[in-house]
Design an enzyme around this catalytic site. Structure first.
Site, mmCIF file in Angstrom:
data_model
loop_
_atom_site.group_PDB
_atom_site.id
_atom_site.type_symbol
_atom_site.label_atom_id
_atom_site.label_comp_id
_atom_site.label_asym_id
_atom_site.label_seq_id
_atom_site.Cartn_x
_atom_site.Cartn_y
_atom_site.Cartn_z
ATOM 1 N N HIS A 1 -7.613 -5.287 -1.421
ATOM 2 C CA HIS A 1 -6.377 -4.550 -1.166
ATOM 3 C C HIS A 1 -5.327 -5.373 -0.445
ATOM 4 O O HIS A 1 -4.162 -5.039 -0.467
ATOM 5 C CB HIS A 1 -6.682 -3.278 -0.376
ATOM 6 N N SER B 1 0.839 -1.192 0.000
ATOM 7 C CA SER B 1 0.000 0.000 0.000
ATOM 8 C C SER B 1 0.882 1.251 0.000
ATOM 9 O O SER B 1 1.644 1.464 -0.935
ATOM 10 C CB SER B 1 -0.960 -0.034 1.201
ATOM 11 N N ASP C 1 -8.848 -4.784 -6.286
ATOM 12 C CA ASP C 1 -8.471 -3.868 -5.207
ATOM 13 C C ASP C 1 -9.322 -2.592 -5.311
ATOM 14 O O ASP C 1 -9.193 -1.835 -6.270
ATOM 15 C CB ASP C 1 -6.986 -3.521 -5.335
#
Length: 708
Positions: free
Chosen positions: A685, A578, A653
């Site tokens: 995600h 991320s 995602d």
């Protein structure tokens, strides 16, 4: 003689090490299911309005008096099954009082009287219900189906709060993509007479295409995704009256797409307090609305900041008062508490800490003290404090160093304190808040004592500006300082996250020390400027320039590692997910030659593709800050790749959408640069469940094979 003793020591060490079990990556990733994380008391919580606490021991609930430690009541699975024959195991308790406990079975909320062993209340709701919130005073459950909000009672399982056909208008769910401390979309009033709820109109928000590959053929699955600089949602707040079954709305015009958060009821249920934030996120108005009319009564106060304003906490009203409340604010540089009235008067700044207050647990019976949580002087820790409401004097109630998670009894007489640190897996105490005495009620054994596991150590480095940078280093079980070890730098680096905490494993995932020992690696993690719990100046220093200071601080860690005799400076890899994926790709490509290998998961590649609420807070809009966006854009640096880089992305995602990774791949092809890519089909995600084993093994295998 010395040589003989040394030889015996080495033999003993090798024998001891060889007799320990090997911790595989699979077992480490599935550690919770394998019993490799410290034990705790299940269902441990206070019995409301008593000095008793409850916990589960095998197939039995045990009620214990905090003062004496004596068991005062037991209730077992057999008792429950007489009332609920379908019950197969002890349920998770949502709440418990002096006579009843509340739990959920599938699509029903059950209230069980453990004194009489009889059912008290059953509230059923739709099988497809989501976002369920039960309220014991209302004796009702709020829940959502698709885009609408409903309430279930014992007599009516499906009472419509909204009946909106337009799927762009969503009621009863979290708004603003769960920024500004928003975790839910429904808010029961203190007495249970009303239900306030968020509503969002996403008509102007762009559709983002995701693909469901599990259908035949694959199907388009559009989601609403507002990217930085583009149109966003328009929020509203509704009020549902349980008595007359009518829904009204507060008179708030959000056609300018400004944000609503921190919804709070006054205890008398006459008013709702709402923090309203401009789209630029540098100005907050804390407004008071009349529930009966929906009209704004007044603005209690305003807050502005050149960088950003980010209210994340509801108002906390003082006991027996409809007008006095505590408000969280970073206006003095750290999150502190301020005493206000509903007339907008600032009574005083209650706390003046140069560390972060993280929460309010409650008050004592006489309303003289408030119990709060915060880091204390060491930002890597979490503690509980008692603060006098009159003079602000405080006492730290959690005496042991580490990370404490506490629950306050209704009257404030006692705390349940569960804590860990690097040396302590998990201990639970009952703390007398008046006498400041603690009683041990649970001590977890080290679940890894039979495994070959390395050591975890904390260290503090100095940034170029003199800032303390907290770091963690994990060494393999058979560490030998005379040898050279390759390094994996694990990075996150973004706001609202802190990788290094004085807790069990130091904040690391269990696969990290497992990998360190399996492959003889050093694993290093540093919390750079921009990360959480260090105050506003530390976090906001990254404003409009994401990646710059973070990289500077991470390279301080690299230089430190290179100074260690046992580090192989030619074999350093980097990994993150991320924001950590953004940092991984940025570190690799903006500093060629330092890292041999990078593995980035779900990486932000171009901040203009990220969501508007988060992105514009930290970067402003692409139009307002073109230089910042351009400098942070990872694709600009792909031609610098010197080494091996693997990009991983979930195919659906909804947070960091696949367009990020696709844009990097596209530019790599354009620049004739070879990089590796892997996608996890139908994962969002993060990769969860059994597939996470595959993910960790793939990442670590790639690092071992290429970090040479």
């Amino acid at each position: 003689m010395k040589k003989i003793l040394s030889f015996l020591f080495i033999c003993t060490f090798i024998l001891g090490y060889s007799q320990q079990k090997e911790l595989t990556l699979e077992d480490a990733v599935l550690g919770y299911y394998k019993g490799l994380y410290p034990s705790s008391l299940s269902n441990l919580q206070w019995v409301k309005n008593t000095n008793n606490y409850i916990f589960q021991k095998e197939n039995e609930f045990v009620f214990t008096a905090a003062k004496t430690g004596q068991i005062v009541k037991k209730s077992n699975l057999e008792n429950l099954q007489k009332a609920y024959p379908q019950l197969q195991r002890m349920p998770y308790i949502q709440e418990v009082d002096a006579s009843s406990l509340t739990f959920r079975t599938k699509n029903t909320i059950e209230v069980f009287n453990y004194i009489t062993n009889l059912k008290e209340t059953s509230i059923s709701f739709d099988d497809s219900a989501q976002n369920n919130e039960y309220n014991s005073k209302a004796k009702a459950v709020a829940y959502t189906l698709d885009n609408n909000l409903f309430v279930a009672t014992a007599s009516n399982p499906k009472l419509a709060v909204t009946k909106i056909e337009d799927k762009n208008i969503v009621s009863g769910q979290a708004i603003h993509r769960s920024e500004f401390g928003i975790t839910k979309g429904t808010f029961w009033s203190p007495k249970g007479n009303f239900l306030a709820f968020y509503q969002k109109d996403e008509s102007n928000v762009s559709d983002y295409p995701l693909v469901d590959i599990n259908s035949y053929p694959a199907k388009l699955k559009n989601i609403k995704y507002p990217m930085a600089g583009q149109a966003s949602e328009q929020a509203k707040i509704g009020i549902f009256n349980l008595k007359n079954k009518k829904t009204t709305y507060l008179n708030i015009d959000t056609s300018d797409e400004h944000y609503l958060t921190n919804l709070s009821w006054t205890p008398d249920e006459k008013y709702v307090l709402v923090a309203e934030i401009n789209k630029g996120q540098n100005h907050v108005w804390y407004n008071k609305y009349d529930v009966a009319t929906g009209k704004k009564v007044t603005t209690l106060f305003e807050e502005t900041n050149d960088k950003w304003t980010e209210p994340e906490h509801d108002a906390v009203f003082l006991p027996n008062s409809n007008t006095n409340f505590l408000w969280f604010s970073e206006r003095d540089g750290f999150m502190n508490l301020y005493h206000y009235t509903t007339a907008g008067k600032l009574v005083k700044q209650l706390t003046k800490f140069d560390w972060v207050v993280t929460g309010v647990l409650g008050f004592d019976e006489k309303g003289k003290n408030v119990f709060i949580t915060g880091t204390g002087n060491d930002a890597r820790e979490s503690h509980t404090f008692k603060v006098n409401l009159k003079n602000g004097k405080f006492i730290r109630l959690t005496s042991e160093v580490g990370t404490h998670r506490t629950q306050l009894s209704t009257n404030g007489n006692y705390l349940i304190d569960s804590y860990s640190n690097l040396e302590t897996p998990n201990n639970a105490f009952i703390i007398d808040t008046k006498k400041e005495r603690s009683t041990l009620v649970h001590m977890a054994k080290n679940p890894l004592e039979d495994y070959a596991i390395g050591t975890t150590e904390f260290l503090t480095l100095k940034g170029n500006d003199g800032t303390d940078l907290y770091s963690r280093i994990i060494k393999p079980a058979n560490f030998d300082a005379s040898k050279k070890y390759p390094v994996l730098i694990y990075v996150y680096g973004g706001p609202h996250a802190q990788m290094n905490t004085n807790s069990w494993l130091g904040g690391a995932s269990l696969w990290m020390p497992a990998f360190a020992t399996l492959e003889n690696y050093i694993i290093f993690t540093l919390d750079n400027r921009g990360s959480a719990n260090r105050g506003f100046a530390f976090e906001s220093s990254i404003h409009r320039n994401l990646g710059n200071l973070e990289i500077e601080d991470q390279l301080i860690g690299v230089e430190y590692l290179k100074s260690l005799n046992y580090v192989d400076a030619e074999r350093i890899a980097v990994n993150g997910w991320s924001y950590g994926g953004f940092m991984t790709t940025s570190l690799m490509l903006r500093n060629p030659g330092i890292f041999t290998t990078a593995v980035a998961g779900g990486p932000v590649i171009d901040w203009k593709y990220y969501e508007v609420m988060y992105g514009e807070r930290y970067m402003d809009t692409p139009e307002e800050n073109p230089e910042g966006y351009e400098k942070a854009k990872v694709t600009n640096y792909i031609k610098n790749l010197d080494g091996k880089m693997l990009i991983i992305h979930g195919s659906v995602d909804p947070v960091v959408v696949p367009q990020h990774s696709m844009s990097l791949l596209q530019e790599a092809i354009k620049q004739k640069t070879q990089i590796d890519f892997f996608t996890y089909p139908m994962h969002e995600h993060n990769v969860r469940g059994m597939d996470r084993v595959h993910l960790v093994e793939k990442m670590m295998q790639y690092i071992v094979e290429n970090n040479k």
